[in-house]
Design an enzyme around this catalytic site. Structure first.
Site, PDB file in Angstrom:
ATOM      1  N   MET A   1       0.887  -1.177   0.129  1.00  0.00           N
ATOM      2  CA  MET A   1      -0.009   0.040   0.116  1.00  0.00           C
ATOM      3  C   MET A   1       0.784   1.286  -0.064  1.00  0.00           C
ATOM      4  O   MET A   1       1.569   1.487   1.067  1.00  0.00           O
ATOM      5  CB  MET A   1      -0.848   0.061   1.348  1.00  0.00           C
ATOM      6  CG  MET A   1      -2.048   1.265   1.225  1.00  0.00           C
ATOM      7  SD  MET A   1      -3.157   0.946   2.607  1.00  0.00           S
ATOM      8  CE  MET A   1      -2.375   1.524   3.863  1.00  0.00           C
ATOM      9  N   CYS A   2       0.771   1.942  -0.971  1.00  0.00           N
ATOM     10  CA  CYS A   2       1.490   3.248  -1.024  1.00  0.00           C
ATOM     11  C   CYS A   2       0.353   4.413  -1.351  1.00  0.00           C
ATOM     12  O   CYS A   2      -0.596   4.057  -1.665  1.00  0.00           O
ATOM     13  CB  CYS A   2       2.345   3.143  -2.138  1.00  0.00           C
ATOM     14  SG  CYS A   2       3.742   2.276  -2.332  1.00  0.00           S
ATOM     15  N   GLY A   3       0.750   5.858  -1.101  1.00  0.00           N
ATOM     16  CA  GLY A   3       0.008   6.913  -1.430  1.00  0.00           C
ATOM     17  C   GLY A   3       0.165   7.574  -2.579  1.00  0.00           C
ATOM     18  O   GLY A   3       1.153   7.766  -2.633  1.00  0.00           O
TER      19      GLY A   3
END
Lengths: 315, 289
Positions: A1-3
């Protein structure tokens, strides 16, 4: 999960440094390992004088804790870079240390940029983060507030930018594997990505056969190289984005910024999030609405792009 | 609540706890899923710990700089004080607001929610005057949720009951794994809506993305617009007069009834090639696969 986050102002400058910082800080929980920016400034005139901004790193942050020898190595590397610039007839108009291991040059050069960039990167430990008329690419370990303060990004005026908060899953926690990626050697093109590319090695080998270089083992770098390859063949950004949906396997949402535009693409499963806000004078997008709310706290209308959706906006 | 306390429940095993709450078991036998209630049990419509709220007692608060946890605890505190109508102002896209409310309540959010908004609820009536992020209403058991603007992906994932309404458009995988209840979308939905749906009804007034109803076991999907493609084992079925009456009533209640009525809706159900799969012999499975 990255933003991931991006914004573009239509026809005006804004404090994009502070805006992207606020958005990325709101996404900190999606990835605390590193933070990166690709912001497009208005401080450099891309006109007749041919001024370019070059951001490069001469060591990794973690190298700085490995004894005094690294300082001598950094001095040697910078000396080598300066020698190469002189060899190519480059006029250095400004040079500053953003951190002990990251430098920002303003240069004038009318020769072959790819040749210059390739020559500089032959220096061990040196990587060009960005090179262009408007693009300034900054990335380092830590959250957005930390990186923004270290690189004095608050107050950076420009038209648009993209950013990334990284949770390392496929490669190491270092600047080399942090986003955004510059689409070497294509001027002013940068990419941020959230997802996993499952045919990474297949596509990478194909790009390497075509002569492109990779600086990391991060699958996201492929998107930058892929975009650069197609743009260099005369393809439009929108066409490159559309083609990637067919040719790149995996789950992904990614943003591409150029000197005067910002684009997005979403995979066939729409498995990675993106929320969009669009008005007459501004477009903002992020993995989560909370990031958009950090710069637009008033009630606004937002929506999720669908699977296989591609959009490109002009500044 | 029939004299069963939270302390009592903690000392019970799972079966005893289910019986104390008025449920015996869920049995998945063939095509029908039954929830049987113990005939000897008294009527129970609320959980033992549910606060006795009064709908006529109304209050509101601004989330200010509160964290999501603080907002949720504030809502619980107000319910414990007996407030039955709570208005939450400026949620500003925070995640996980209004989750786990297991009793009746009128809850209004004046603004947008982030991920997992009002998930795991069992009973409240919620209105969100804004947008919601991913997984709104996930696993809701009962109650109503009305979203006035758009919604993100996995809207109503795994819901088991209640009405979940989005007046705008929603993202992908709407109603994934839904096991009951009703999802109504005023606009369009993305890909894989109704994926692995097992029961319940979904109404999409606009267009549906590709692979609609992929691998659905049961349940019904009604689409008012264009269907990009059907998923594996999803097939079109006849829209009956009963379907039309139900659609008209549901859409009227939510202010979403099209001017042209509901006669143009397409009904999608399971083709049942995958249905009852586990009861098949290995040789029969090979025929299907």
């Amino acid at each position: 999960m990255c933003g991931i986050a991006g914004l573009i102002h239509r026809g005006r400058d804004s404090n994009v440094g502070a805006e992207i910082t606020a958005m990325l800080q709101a996404l900190k929980h999606r990835g605390p390992d590193s933070t990166g920016y690709a912001v497009y400034g208005s401080g450099i005139d891309p006109g007749a004088n041919g001024d370019l901004v070059m951001r490069l790193k001469v060591a990794e942050q973690e190298d700085m804790g490995r004894g005094r020898g690294i300082h001598a190595a950094i001095r040697d590397r910078i000396g080598t870079v300066d020698g190469i610039l002189a060899e190519h007839g480059v006029q250095v108009k400004d040079k500053e240390h953003a951190t002990p291991y990251a430098l920002r040059y303003v240069i004038t050069h009318t020769g072959d940029l790819a040749d210059l960039a390739t020559h500089i990167e032959e220096t061990e430990g040196v990587e060009i983060l960005s090179l262009g008329n408007g693009l300034e690419l900054i990335k380092d370990l830590g959250d957005a507030a930390t990186v923004s303060e270290a690189y004095s990004l608050d107050g950076f005026m420009g038209t648009h930018g993209i950013g990334h908060t990284r949770m390392a899953t496929e490669s190491d926690v270092d600047i080399r594997s942090a986003h955004p990626y510059w689409a070497f050697p294509y001027n002013d093109v940068s990419v941020v990505h959230n997802g996993q590319i499952t045919n990474y090695w297949l596509q990478r080998r194909e790009m390497e056969r075509k002569g492109h270089r990779f600086m990391s083992d991060c699958d996201s770098e492929l998107l930058a190289v892929y975009t650069a390859h197609h743009l260099s063949k005369g393809m439009t950004l929108e066409d490159s984005l559309r083609r990637s949906i067919d040719e790149i396997d995996g789950v992904f949402t990614y943003l591409v910024a150029t000197r005067d535009s910002l684009g997005m693409a979403k995979d066939t499963m729409a498995a990675k999030p993106l929320v969009l806000y669009e008005s007459d004078d501004m477009i903002a997008m992020a993995s989560e609405e909370v990031a958009i709310r950090s710069i637009l706290p008033q009630e606004i209308d937002t929506w999720d792009p669908y699977d296989e959706e591609v959009r490109v906006w002009q500044a | 609540m029939a004299g069963v306390t939270g302390m009592d429940l903690r000392d019970m095993n799972q079966d005893e706890r289910a019986r104390a709450l008025g449920m015996v078991s869920e049995q998945l036998t063939g095509r029908s899923m039954f929830v049987e209630f113990d005939e000897s049990a008294e009527e129970r419509f609320t959980y033992p710990w549910a606060p006795d709220v009064d709908y006529n007692r109304r209050t509101e608060f601004d989330t200010g700089e509160m964290s999501a946890t603080e907002v949720n605890l504030k809502i619980r505190g107000l319910m414990a004080e007996g407030y039955g109508t709570i208005v939450v102002r400026n949620p500003r896209g925070r995640h996980s607001l209004g989750v786990g409310i297991l009793s009746r309540l009128n809850l209004v959010f004046e603004g947008s929610l982030g991920y997992f908004g009002v998930g795991l609820i069992d009973g409240p009536n919620v209105r969100i005057n804004g947008r919601v992020g991913w997984s709104c209403g996930e696993n809701m058991m009962a109650g109503t949720v009305v979203v006035e603007k758009n919604a993100g992906s996995t809207f109503g994932a795994a819901i088991r009951g209640g009405d979940l309404v989005c007046k705008g458009s929603v993202g992908s995988r709407t109603g994934i794994d839904m096991k009951g209840g009703t999802i109504i979308v005023g606009g369009d939905t993305g890909a894989l809506s109704g994926f692995m749906m097992q029961r319940g009804r979904m109404v999409i007034c606009g267009d549906a993305g590709k692979n609609l109803g992929d691998s659905m076991y049961d349940g019904t999907i009604f689409v008012g617009g264009r269907i990009r493609s059907l998923g594996v084992d999803a097939v079109e079925a006849e829209l009956t007069e009963l379907d039309k009456a139900w659609l008209a009533r549901k859409l009227t209640v939510n202010g979403l009834l099209p001017e042209t009525g509901v006669g143009h809706f397409t009904k999608i159900v399971a083709g049942r090639q995958l249905w009852n799969y586990d009861n098949l012999e290995p040789t029969e499975k090979k025929l299907i696969l």
